[in-house]
Scaffold this motif. Structure first.
Motif, PDB file in Angstrom:
ATOM      1  N   GLN A  48      26.295  27.856 -39.193  1.00 43.27           N
ATOM      2  CA  GLN A  48      25.855  26.469 -39.061  1.00 43.27           C
ATOM      3  C   GLN A  48      26.329  25.857 -37.740  1.00 43.27           C
ATOM      4  O   GLN A  48      25.569  25.179 -37.045  1.00 43.27           O
ATOM      5  N   ARG A  49      27.579  26.127 -37.393  1.00 40.20           N
ATOM      6  CA  ARG A  49      28.109  25.590 -36.131  1.00 40.20           C
ATOM      7  C   ARG A  49      27.430  26.242 -34.937  1.00 40.20           C
ATOM      8  O   ARG A  49      27.152  25.589 -33.927  1.00 40.20           O
TER       9      ARG A  49
ATOM     10  N   ASN B  60      19.177  14.622 -37.709  1.00 40.20           N
ATOM     11  CA  ASN B  60      18.855  13.899 -36.473  1.00 40.20           C
ATOM     12  C   ASN B  60      17.757  12.872 -36.692  1.00 40.20           C
ATOM     13  O   ASN B  60      17.684  11.854 -36.008  1.00 40.20           O
TER      14      ASN B  60
ATOM     15  N   LYS C  86      13.958  26.875 -32.587  1.00 39.21           N
ATOM     16  CA  LYS C  86      14.512  25.570 -32.221  1.00 39.21           C
ATOM     17  C   LYS C  86      14.436  25.402 -30.706  1.00 39.21           C
ATOM     18  O   LYS C  86      14.624  26.360 -29.958  1.00 39.21           O
TER      19      LYS C  86
ATOM     20  N   GLU D 127      24.404  27.315 -34.778  1.00 44.04           N
ATOM     21  CA  GLU D 127      23.077  26.711 -34.642  1.00 44.04           C
ATOM     22  C   GLU D 127      23.176  25.323 -34.023  1.00 44.04           C
ATOM     23  O   GLU D 127      22.369  24.950 -33.172  1.00 44.04           O
ATOM     24  N   GLU D 128      24.174  24.554 -34.428  1.00 44.78           N
ATOM     25  CA  GLU D 128      24.330  23.194 -33.908  1.00 44.78           C
ATOM     26  C   GLU D 128      24.667  23.199 -32.423  1.00 44.78           C
ATOM     27  O   GLU D 128      24.220  22.322 -31.671  1.00 44.78           O
TER      28      GLU D 128
ATOM     29  N   ASP E 247      17.879  21.625 -41.622  1.00 42.11           N
ATOM     30  CA  ASP E 247      18.892  20.641 -42.010  1.00 42.11           C
ATOM     31  C   ASP E 247      19.317  19.800 -40.818  1.00 42.11           C
ATOM     32  O   ASP E 247      19.456  18.572 -40.916  1.00 42.11           O
ATOM     33  N   HIS E 248      19.521  20.451 -39.672  1.00 45.09           N
ATOM     34  CA  HIS E 248      19.925  19.752 -38.453  1.00 45.09           C
ATOM     35  C   HIS E 248      18.838  18.774 -38.013  1.00 45.09           C
ATOM     36  O   HIS E 248      19.117  17.649 -37.601  1.00 45.09           O
ATOM     37  N   ARG E 249      17.592  19.209 -38.107  1.00 49.37           N
ATOM     38  CA  ARG E 249      16.474  18.338 -37.712  1.00 49.37           C
ATOM     39  C   ARG E 249      16.402  17.102 -38.599  1.00 49.37           C
ATOM     40  O   ARG E 249      16.182  15.986 -38.124  1.00 49.37           O
TER      41      ARG E 249
ATOM     42  N   TYR F  73      19.260  26.160 -41.526  1.00 49.32           N
ATOM     43  CA  TYR F  73      20.197  25.334 -40.763  1.00 49.32           C
ATOM     44  C   TYR F  73      19.464  24.499 -39.707  1.00 49.32           C
ATOM     45  O   TYR F  73      19.816  23.347 -39.463  1.00 49.32           O
TER      46      TYR F  73
END
Length: 211
Positions: free
Chosen positions: A37-38, A160, A75, A40-41, A155-157, A152
């Protein structure tokens, strides 16, 4: 006398192999990988692609760049502009391979992987201008790995976009999974496999999942 000497040499040779194996295992285990997860972020761009050419070898730092044919952007596609795209727009240059700060950092020509990258900062120009730089370990192409990364990214999208994190889109049927196309490009697999990995027999691309 000669027999005893040969036995002694054989004994020391055996212990040398054991010591080298232990040290190698410790060195490998000392590389602490960040959670997916990190990773990807911290990567502005995540893509799948195949290494077509290895170039720009640095004999001092043992690092190198690769020309990669892109299959799909998971991404950050909008961040890859015309100056970064090569050979008609379907290839990019990725640097940072061999970086000791990245656990899984090496590839061979023909390897297909998931790449976590960022645009090269100005501090790395002109050597790496218009290159993408490897930000964390490479991942092998498997359905499980693709699904985890896509989840992930989604989820991040949503975070944001100030959407509820618990919201998840309706799952696609297995036959519609775009990961299957990538596996077939990667391994040449055409038959349907009920397992989690369609091309497990191909070591270069379909080895066991690597997080």
């Amino acid at each position: 006398m000669g027999t005893q000497r040969r036995q002694t040499l054989r004994h020391w040779y055996g212990w040398t192999i054991v010591i080298v194996a232990v040290l190698s295992q410790r060195c490998h285990g000392s590389c602490l990988e960040k959670e997916l997860q990190r990773r990807e972020e911290e990567a502005n761009i995540v893509l799948t692609g195949t290494v077509e050419e290895i170039m720009n070898m640095d004999p001092v730092h043992n690092t190198y760049s690769c020309k990669v044919r892109v299959w799909r952007y998971l991404k950050g596609k909008t961040m890859v502009n015309g100056e970064v795209l090569l050979d008609g727009g379907n290839k990019v240059m990725i640097g940072g391979f061999g970086d000791p700060g990245i656990c899984d950092n090496r590839v061979s020509t023909g390897d297909t992987r998931i790449f976590f990258v960022n645009l090269a900062p100005e501090a790395m120009w002109p050597t790496h201008k218009n290159e993408l730089m490897l930000n964390s370990s490479l991942m092998r192409i498997t359905l499980r790995n693709l699904e985890e990364v896509e989840n992930y990214v989604e989820d991040h999208r949503m975070i944001n976009a100030d959407k509820p994190v618990h919201f998840t889109p309706a799952p696609q049927p297995p036959d519609a999974d775009s990961g299957r196309d990538e596996l077939e490009r990667c391994c040449g697999a055409s038959e349907t496999d009920s397992g989690a990995n369609l091309c497990e027999s191909v070591p270069r691309c379909g080895a066991s999942a690597v997080a």
